[in-house]
Design a protein around this motif. Sequence first.
Motif, PDB file in Angstrom:
ATOM      1  N   SER A   4       0.837  -1.181   0.000  1.00  0.00           N
ATOM      2  CA  SER A   4       0.000   0.000   0.000  1.00  0.00           C
ATOM      3  C   SER A   4       0.881   1.243   0.000  1.00  0.00           C
ATOM      4  O   SER A   4       2.104   1.165   0.084  1.00  0.00           O
ATOM      5  N   GLU A   5       0.256   2.400  -0.067  1.00  0.00           N
ATOM      6  CA  GLU A   5       1.010   3.625   0.130  1.00  0.00           C
ATOM      7  C   GLU A   5       1.405   3.732   1.591  1.00  0.00           C
ATOM      8  O   GLU A   5       0.904   2.994   2.450  1.00  0.00           O
ATOM      9  N   VAL A   6       2.299   4.661   1.892  1.00  0.00           N
ATOM     10  CA  VAL A   6       2.818   4.821   3.244  1.00  0.00           C
ATOM     11  C   VAL A   6       1.985   5.858   3.994  1.00  0.00           C
ATOM     12  O   VAL A   6       1.670   6.918   3.460  1.00  0.00           O
ATOM     13  N   PHE A   7       1.635   5.536   5.235  1.00  0.00           N
ATOM     14  CA  PHE A   7       0.845   6.440   6.069  1.00  0.00           C
ATOM     15  C   PHE A   7       1.651   6.837   7.306  1.00  0.00           C
ATOM     16  O   PHE A   7       2.532   6.099   7.758  1.00  0.00           O
ATOM     17  N   LYS A   8       1.314   7.980   7.878  1.00  0.00           N
ATOM     18  CA  LYS A   8       2.019   8.455   9.063  1.00  0.00           C
ATOM     19  C   LYS A   8       1.662   7.606  10.276  1.00  0.00           C
ATOM     20  O   LYS A   8       0.571   7.050  10.375  1.00  0.00           O
ATOM     21  N   LEU A   9       2.607   7.550  11.227  1.00  0.00           N
ATOM     22  CA  LEU A   9       2.442   6.727  12.426  1.00  0.00           C
ATOM     23  C   LEU A   9       3.299   7.279  13.549  1.00  0.00           C
ATOM     24  O   LEU A   9       4.354   7.870  13.300  1.00  0.00           O
ATOM     25  N   SER A  10       2.845   7.082  14.791  1.00  0.00           N
ATOM     26  CA  SER A  10       3.617   7.473  15.968  1.00  0.00           C
ATOM     27  C   SER A  10       3.727   6.293  16.923  1.00  0.00           C
ATOM     28  O   SER A  10       2.762   5.536  17.110  1.00  0.00           O
ATOM     29  N   SER A  11       4.906   6.136  17.521  1.00  0.00           N
ATOM     30  CA  SER A  11       5.142   5.177  18.610  1.00  0.00           C
ATOM     31  C   SER A  11       4.801   3.731  18.259  1.00  0.00           C
ATOM     32  O   SER A  11       4.446   2.943  19.125  1.00  0.00           O
ATOM     33  N   SER A 387      -6.321 -13.167   8.868  1.00  0.00           N
ATOM     34  CA  SER A 387      -6.535 -14.025   7.701  1.00  0.00           C
ATOM     35  C   SER A 387      -5.231 -14.507   7.086  1.00  0.00           C
ATOM     36  O   SER A 387      -5.221 -15.451   6.298  1.00  0.00           O
ATOM     37  N   GLY A 388      -4.104 -13.843   7.427  1.00  0.00           N
ATOM     38  CA  GLY A 388      -2.826 -14.176   6.819  1.00  0.00           C
ATOM     39  C   GLY A 388      -2.641 -13.597   5.431  1.00  0.00           C
ATOM     40  O   GLY A 388      -1.619 -13.865   4.783  1.00  0.00           O
ATOM     41  N   ASP A 389      -3.591 -12.785   4.964  1.00  0.00           N
ATOM     42  CA  ASP A 389      -3.506 -12.224   3.615  1.00  0.00           C
ATOM     43  C   ASP A 389      -2.738 -10.911   3.556  1.00  0.00           C
ATOM     44  O   ASP A 389      -2.380 -10.455   2.480  1.00  0.00           O
ATOM     45  N   SER A 390      -2.522 -10.280   4.697  1.00  0.00           N
ATOM     46  CA  SER A 390      -1.803  -9.005   4.715  1.00  0.00           C
ATOM     47  C   SER A 390      -0.989  -8.867   5.982  1.00  0.00           C
ATOM     48  O   SER A 390      -1.221  -9.562   6.980  1.00  0.00           O
ATOM     49  N   LEU A 391      -0.045  -7.951   5.931  1.00  0.00           N
ATOM     50  CA  LEU A 391       0.931  -7.772   6.997  1.00  0.00           C
ATOM     51  C   LEU A 391       1.183  -6.279   7.162  1.00  0.00           C
ATOM     52  O   LEU A 391       1.462  -5.581   6.181  1.00  0.00           O
ATOM     53  N   ALA A 392       1.049  -5.762   8.386  1.00  0.00           N
ATOM     54  CA  ALA A 392       1.340  -4.353   8.646  1.00  0.00           C
ATOM     55  C   ALA A 392       2.810  -4.206   9.004  1.00  0.00           C
ATOM     56  O   ALA A 392       3.315  -4.894   9.898  1.00  0.00           O
ATOM     57  N   LEU A 393       3.511  -3.334   8.291  1.00  0.00           N
ATOM     58  CA  LEU A 393       4.928  -3.061   8.526  1.00  0.00           C
ATOM     59  C   LEU A 393       5.046  -1.685   9.165  1.00  0.00           C
ATOM     60  O   LEU A 393       4.554  -0.692   8.616  1.00  0.00           O
ATOM     61  N   LEU A 394       5.711  -1.624  10.329  1.00  0.00           N
ATOM     62  CA  LEU A 394       5.750  -0.393  11.109  1.00  0.00           C
ATOM     63  C   LEU A 394       7.165   0.161  11.180  1.00  0.00           C
ATOM     64  O   LEU A 394       8.111  -0.566  11.508  1.00  0.00           O
ATOM     65  N   PHE A 399       3.724   3.684   8.450  1.00  0.00           N
ATOM     66  CA  PHE A 399       3.390   2.273   8.307  1.00  0.00           C
ATOM     67  C   PHE A 399       2.808   2.047   6.921  1.00  0.00           C
ATOM     68  O   PHE A 399       2.340   2.980   6.251  1.00  0.00           O
ATOM     69  N   CYS A 400       2.872   0.795   6.483  1.00  0.00           N
ATOM     70  CA  CYS A 400       2.234   0.408   5.231  1.00  0.00           C
ATOM     71  C   CYS A 400       1.779  -1.032   5.362  1.00  0.00           C
ATOM     72  O   CYS A 400       2.173  -1.742   6.293  1.00  0.00           O
ATOM     73  N   LEU A 401       0.936  -1.455   4.439  1.00  0.00           N
ATOM     74  CA  LEU A 401       0.470  -2.836   4.418  1.00  0.00           C
ATOM     75  C   LEU A 401       1.120  -3.591   3.275  1.00  0.00           C
ATOM     76  O   LEU A 401       1.285  -3.056   2.180  1.00  0.00           O
ATOM     77  N   CYS A 402       1.476  -4.827   3.566  1.00  0.00           N
ATOM     78  CA  CYS A 402       2.002  -5.740   2.554  1.00  0.00           C
ATOM     79  C   CYS A 402       0.931  -6.777   2.280  1.00  0.00           C
ATOM     80  O   CYS A 402       0.492  -7.489   3.195  1.00  0.00           O
ATOM     81  N   PHE A 403       0.467  -6.864   1.038  1.00  0.00           N
ATOM     82  CA  PHE A 403      -0.598  -7.786   0.661  1.00  0.00           C
ATOM     83  C   PHE A 403       0.009  -9.016  -0.009  1.00  0.00           C
ATOM     84  O   PHE A 403       0.768  -8.894  -0.966  1.00  0.00           O
ATOM     85  N   LEU A 404      -0.353 -10.188   0.504  1.00  0.00           N
ATOM     86  CA  LEU A 404       0.118 -11.442  -0.073  1.00  0.00           C
ATOM     87  C   LEU A 404      -1.031 -12.101  -0.813  1.00  0.00           C
ATOM     88  O   LEU A 404      -2.149 -12.166  -0.303  1.00  0.00           O
ATOM     89  N   GLU A 405      -0.759 -12.567  -2.014  1.00  0.00           N
ATOM     90  CA  GLU A 405      -1.807 -13.196  -2.808  1.00  0.00           C
ATOM     91  C   GLU A 405      -2.280 -14.477  -2.136  1.00  0.00           C
ATOM     92  O   GLU A 405      -1.519 -15.181  -1.488  1.00  0.00           O
ATOM     93  N   THR A 406      -3.555 -14.766  -2.278  1.00  0.00           N
ATOM     94  CA  THR A 406      -4.124 -15.972  -1.688  1.00  0.00           C
ATOM     95  C   THR A 406      -3.429 -17.212  -2.242  1.00  0.00           C
ATOM     96  O   THR A 406      -3.297 -17.386  -3.443  1.00  0.00           O
ATOM     97  N   GLY A 407      -2.947 -18.033  -1.324  1.00  0.00           N
ATOM     98  CA  GLY A 407      -2.268 -19.255  -1.747  1.00  0.00           C
ATOM     99  C   GLY A 407      -0.844 -19.044  -2.202  1.00  0.00           C
ATOM    100  O   GLY A 407      -0.197 -19.969  -2.692  1.00  0.00           O
ATOM    101  N   GLU A 408      -0.321 -17.823  -2.035  1.00  0.00           N
ATOM    102  CA  GLU A 408       1.050 -17.548  -2.468  1.00  0.00           C
ATOM    103  C   GLU A 408       2.042 -18.346  -1.637  1.00  0.00           C
ATOM    104  O   GLU A 408       1.969 -18.370  -0.415  1.00  0.00           O
TER     105      GLU A 408
END
Length: 421
Positions: A4-11, A387-394, A399-408
């Motif tokens: 995803s795009e990058v969003f602002k985050l604190s702490s 669900s295991g389909d996405s991962l939040a990276l901080l 922060f941004c989200l990493c999306f993994l394809e189903t069954g990848e």
Amino acid sequence: MNFSEVFKLSSLLCKFSPDGKYLASCVQYRLVIRDVNTLQILQLYTCLDQIQHIEWSADSLFILCAMYKRGLVQLRITVWSLCTKSVSYIKYPKACQQGIAFTRDGRYMALAERRDCKDHVSVFVCSDWQLLRHFDTETQDLAGIEWAPNGCVLAVWDTCLEYKVLLYSLDGRLLSAYCAYEWSLGVKSVAWSPSSQFLAVGSYDGKVRILNHVTWKMITEFGHPATVNNPKIVVYKEAEKNPRLALGRLAFPPPRAAAGPASTTESKYEVASAPVSLQAVKPVADRANPRIGVGALAFSPDNYFLATRSDSVPNAVWIWDIQKLRLFVVLEQLCPVRSFQWDPQQPRLAICTGGSKVYLWSPAGCVSVQVPGEGDFQVLSLCWHFSGDSLALLSKDHFCLCFLETGERVGTAFGRPGDHT
């Protein structure tokens, strides 16, 4: 794999709701609630001060924001009912590493207490906050408590100066006491297997001891030597690769990260041949909190694997086969491992080292993934969607989200044993 795009985050305050529909994040004194699928802002709340902690309710209808700067010091725990508006007070909570624990079904809460220079545990019924059991513990200075996932057994461990792990039943009976050794630093980390069949105890001597749920005796112990001699053990080593060479082979435009600073280099995993020497650090003996012992451990959701990190070998993640009770894989990173977490749905491990990459391992192989974005996005922590389909990276401020394809599958394009990627 998409980002995803990058969003602002604190702490590093970013959490998925338990039902997986929402994502909460904080920017200073603002709380932002987003839709997980579209990442559109659904609600924006403004608090009185900087938010320092957030927690979702189990039904995902409420979210708690803590502003410790405006808090008061009280030697009690206050329980607020959101249904009846009633307030309950629990006295004598002990300020320790992990002094409060709920059963997974939410029916009971265990609380560590300190009264008259002695440790105690109280078990409360969460429906009405009535005291179910109260018992003293055979500890010098209780450090933590943790329920088994089935809610039948409570693990209690002592200060690091006294090696002691105690197992109590729901009615307060002492089922077993375990001590691996004496006169040395003891327990550093504890983790239950999802099935409640095993309790893993990480110790300052650099070993993990596995206790079984039948006799509560140790069935095996795992060491973390700086050299892997067994040729049957797959050791993946992260290595830098030439960015120009890699980009020249691509038949499609490079990601945005390629336009970032020159210090951001891509990496790959290589399979090392035994014997393999791992990078170890020598602890400073005259300082507190020495970098020794097993500081992190976690079971995979299917109970097949256990991931561990020894603080004296900080760049390595050790993955153990729990079915065969042996070492399965070692991953050595270029930088010390900051955090790792299992996919909630399958045996897939995500790792971060404070750099601009996220690493994924599964039994099929492993991969190093550059996080796209302007500048250097340093991944300090991560968390999975249920669900295991996405991962939040901080990172520190974003922060941004990493999306993994189903069954990848990780190994379909990267690093299987015997291959060089």
